[in-house]
Write an enzyme that holds these catalytic residues in place. Structure first.
Site, PDB file in Angstrom:
ATOM      1  N   LYS A  71      -3.591  -6.236  80.698  1.00  0.00           N
ATOM      2  CA  LYS A  71      -4.984  -6.530  80.328  1.00  0.00           C
ATOM      3  C   LYS A  71      -5.593  -5.500  79.387  1.00  0.00           C
ATOM      4  CE  LYS A  71      -5.735  -9.887  81.686  1.00  0.00           C
ATOM      5  NZ  LYS A  71      -4.996 -11.110  81.264  1.00  0.00           N
ATOM      6  N   TRP A  76      -3.145  -9.481  71.953  1.00  0.00           N
ATOM      7  CA  TRP A  76      -3.792  -9.139  70.676  1.00  0.00           C
ATOM      8  C   TRP A  76      -2.805  -8.420  69.749  1.00  0.00           C
ATOM      9  CZ3 TRP A  76      -9.104  -6.110  70.618  1.00  0.00           C
ATOM     10  CH2 TRP A  76      -9.750  -6.384  69.400  1.00  0.00           C
ATOM     11  N   HIS A 125       5.112  -4.556  80.081  1.00  0.00           N
ATOM     12  CA  HIS A 125       4.198  -3.741  80.896  1.00  0.00           C
ATOM     13  C   HIS A 125       4.955  -2.655  81.657  1.00  0.00           C
ATOM     14  CE1 HIS A 125       1.226  -6.736  80.040  1.00  0.00           C
ATOM     15  NE2 HIS A 125       1.670  -7.634  80.871  1.00  0.00           N
ATOM     16  N   SER A 154     -11.020  -7.090  83.784  1.00  0.00           N
ATOM     17  CA  SER A 154     -10.178  -8.115  83.185  1.00  0.00           C
ATOM     18  C   SER A 154      -9.077  -8.525  84.168  1.00  0.00           C
ATOM     19  CB  SER A 154      -9.596  -7.600  81.871  1.00  0.00           C
ATOM     20  OG  SER A 154      -8.859  -8.598  81.238  1.00  0.00           O
TER      21      SER A 154
HETATM   22  S1  PPS Z   1      -1.868  -9.657  79.653  1.00  0.00           S
HETATM   23  O1  PPS Z   1      -2.011 -10.734  80.666  1.00  0.00           O
HETATM   24  O2  PPS Z   1      -1.582  -8.354  80.262  1.00  0.00           O
HETATM   25  O3  PPS Z   1      -0.929 -10.019  78.597  1.00  0.00           O
HETATM   26  O4  PPS Z   1      -3.335  -9.565  79.013  1.00  0.00           O
HETATM   27  P1  PPS Z   1      -3.712  -8.777  77.671  1.00  0.00           P
HETATM   28  O5  PPS Z   1      -3.378  -9.617  76.517  1.00  0.00           O
HETATM   29  O6  PPS Z   1      -3.184  -7.390  77.732  1.00  0.00           O
HETATM   30  O7  PPS Z   1      -5.281  -8.644  77.808  1.00  0.00           O
HETATM   31  C1  PPS Z   1      -6.134  -9.746  77.922  1.00  0.00           C
HETATM   32  C2  PPS Z   1      -7.510  -9.249  77.563  1.00  0.00           C
HETATM   33  O8  PPS Z   1      -7.574  -9.046  76.132  1.00  0.00           O
HETATM   34  C3  PPS Z   1      -8.578  -9.902  75.606  1.00  0.00           C
HETATM   35  N1  PPS Z   1      -8.185 -10.327  74.263  1.00  0.00           N
HETATM   36  C4  PPS Z   1      -8.848  -9.991  73.166  1.00  0.00           C
HETATM   37  N2  PPS Z   1      -9.951  -9.235  72.989  1.00  0.00           N
HETATM   38  C5  PPS Z   1     -10.416  -9.116  71.717  1.00  0.00           C
HETATM   39  N3  PPS Z   1      -9.848  -9.692  70.657  1.00  0.00           N
HETATM   40  C6  PPS Z   1      -8.733 -10.451  70.790  1.00  0.00           C
HETATM   41  N4  PPS Z   1      -8.184 -11.023  69.716  1.00  0.00           N
HETATM   42  C7  PPS Z   1      -8.189 -10.622  72.081  1.00  0.00           C
HETATM   43  N5  PPS Z   1      -7.127 -11.294  72.577  1.00  0.00           N
HETATM   44  C8  PPS Z   1      -7.146 -11.100  73.908  1.00  0.00           C
HETATM   45  C9  PPS Z   1      -8.658 -11.049  76.620  1.00  0.00           C
HETATM   46  O9  PPS Z   1      -9.845 -11.791  76.458  1.00  0.00           O
HETATM   47  C10 PPS Z   1      -8.609 -10.251  77.905  1.00  0.00           C
HETATM   48  O10 PPS Z   1      -9.771  -9.458  78.133  1.00  0.00           O
HETATM   49  P2  PPS Z   1     -11.033  -9.940  78.959  1.00  0.00           P
HETATM   50  O11 PPS Z   1     -11.883  -8.702  79.102  1.00  0.00           O
HETATM   51  O12 PPS Z   1     -10.543 -10.426  80.285  1.00  0.00           O
HETATM   52  O13 PPS Z   1     -11.696 -10.993  78.139  1.00  0.00           O
END
Ligand code: PPS
Length: 309
Positions: A71, A76, A125, A154
């Site tokens: 998370k 991203w 991870h 998150s």
């Molecule tokens: S995972 O399940 O571990 O793969 O999740 P991860 O991708 O690490 O994290 C998910 C959170 O990143 C937010 N997210 C983004 N934020 C900003 N910009 C972009 N492009 C983006 N893509 C993913 C996603 O909404 C999750 O955060 P939260 O705070 O829950 O919204």
């Protein structure tokens, strides 16, 4: 709840060490792995755990690993790397469980990763000590860190809303688990600080979710430079435009969102808020104080700082 109620009752052995896969126990009430008596709240599978926890993954000198505590920006940065690769004319196999052309190391069978053409990119991870390393190959690692308050929020939402994890506890319950090192990904500070120690290595790019949020084009430029792809400023802007929260949500990037009717509980999206500072809607003043003290204790003398708003 009985301790074994949700156990998949599967067990395998790595060099004499027991690996158990369990959905829920009283101690960790969501899917996790136990290895050698330690609890790893990782999304490993019975097929992958022996390779990754056993340290036998076969690396290639041009491998790229995108490393995150869950998370923190996995999707991203994986998608940014994928879009950069495309601009640099790298063809990668795209599969349903991948983010673009980038597979999840922790759950992808090693034989499948061995069949991919070079240069490979994988996201993971795994904590530092279980990440594939090589004594002479200069493998590349992009490490993404996010402030732990927003990570906790998150994760809480993710574990509650993903069918597979099915966490039923309250926010207070989850925060206690997280601060006890039993969040998804294990101890947050162990994970982040072990990577932070290597942040000056030539083959490590340590970036933060907050910096990506502040100036996406600049960070895309840093990532493409690290990957030795020189993109024009127009190309950098195009990659950044494809990787905004809104664009990734709209285009359903990643298997969880693509299959969200199956993976998520009703009406939930993997792309939840994508902001800095949502923790302020969850933490009580007492929790903020305890968490700040905990951060100070763990970060003291490390030189690592986080932005919380
Ligand atoms: S995972 O399940 O571990 O793969 O999740 P991860 O991708 O690490 O994290 C998910 C959170 O990143 C937010 N997210 C983004 N934020 C900003 N910009 C972009 N492009 C983006 N893509 C993913 C996603 O909404 C999750 O955060 P939260 O705070 O829950 O919204």
């Amino acid at each position: 709840m009985k301790k074994t109620e949700y156990s998949m009752k599967k067990q395998s052995v790595i060099a004499g060490k027991a690996v158990r896969f369990q959905h829920k126990t009283q101690e960790v009430p969501f899917y996790h792995t136990e290895f050698d008596g330690d609890v790893f709240t990782l999304a490993l599978s019975e097929e992958t755990a022996p390779t990754y926890l056993g340290g036998t993954f076969k690396t290639r000198s041009d491998d790229l690993f995108i490393m995150t505590y869950p998370k923190s920006g996995t999707h991203w940065v994986s998608y940014i790397s994928d879009q950069i690769a495309k601009k640099a004319s790298l063809q990668r196999l795209e599969k349903d469980l991948y983010i673009g052309g980038i597979p999840f190391l922790d759950r992808t069978p090693p034989a499948e990763l061995a069949s991919l053409s070079s240069p490979r990119a994988m996201y993971s991870h795994l904590p530092y000590r279980f990440t594939p390393h090589h004594p002479t190959q200069l493998l590349k690692y992009i490490v993404v860190a996010r402030n732990p308050k927003d990570v906790a929020v998150s994760q809480f939402n993710f574990l509650k809303n993903m069918k597979m994890f099915d966490f039923e506890g309250s926010w207070d319950d989850f925060l206690t688990l997280f601060m006890d090192g039993k969040g998804f990904g294990g101890s947050y500070f162990d994970w982040v600080l072990q990577w932070w120690e290597h942040q000056n290595n030539d083959n490590v790019l340590f970036i933060t979710y907050e910096d990506l949020k502040k100036d996406l084009v600049k960070e895309v430029g840093m990532i493409s430079h690290f990957l030795n792809h020189s993109l024009s400023s127009t190309e950098l802007q195009e990659v950044a435009a494809a990787c905004t929260f809104e664009a990734m949500k709209k285009n359903k990037i990643g298997a969880i969102e693509k299959n969200k009717a199956k993976t998520m509980k009703k009406d939930q999206s993997f792309y939840r808020k994508g902001i800095i500072g949502d923790w302020q809607n969850y933490f009580s003043p007492e929790q903020t104080k305890a968490f700040d003290d905990w951060c100070e204790l763990n970060l003291k003398g490390t030189g690592l700082h986080f932005e919380f708003s």
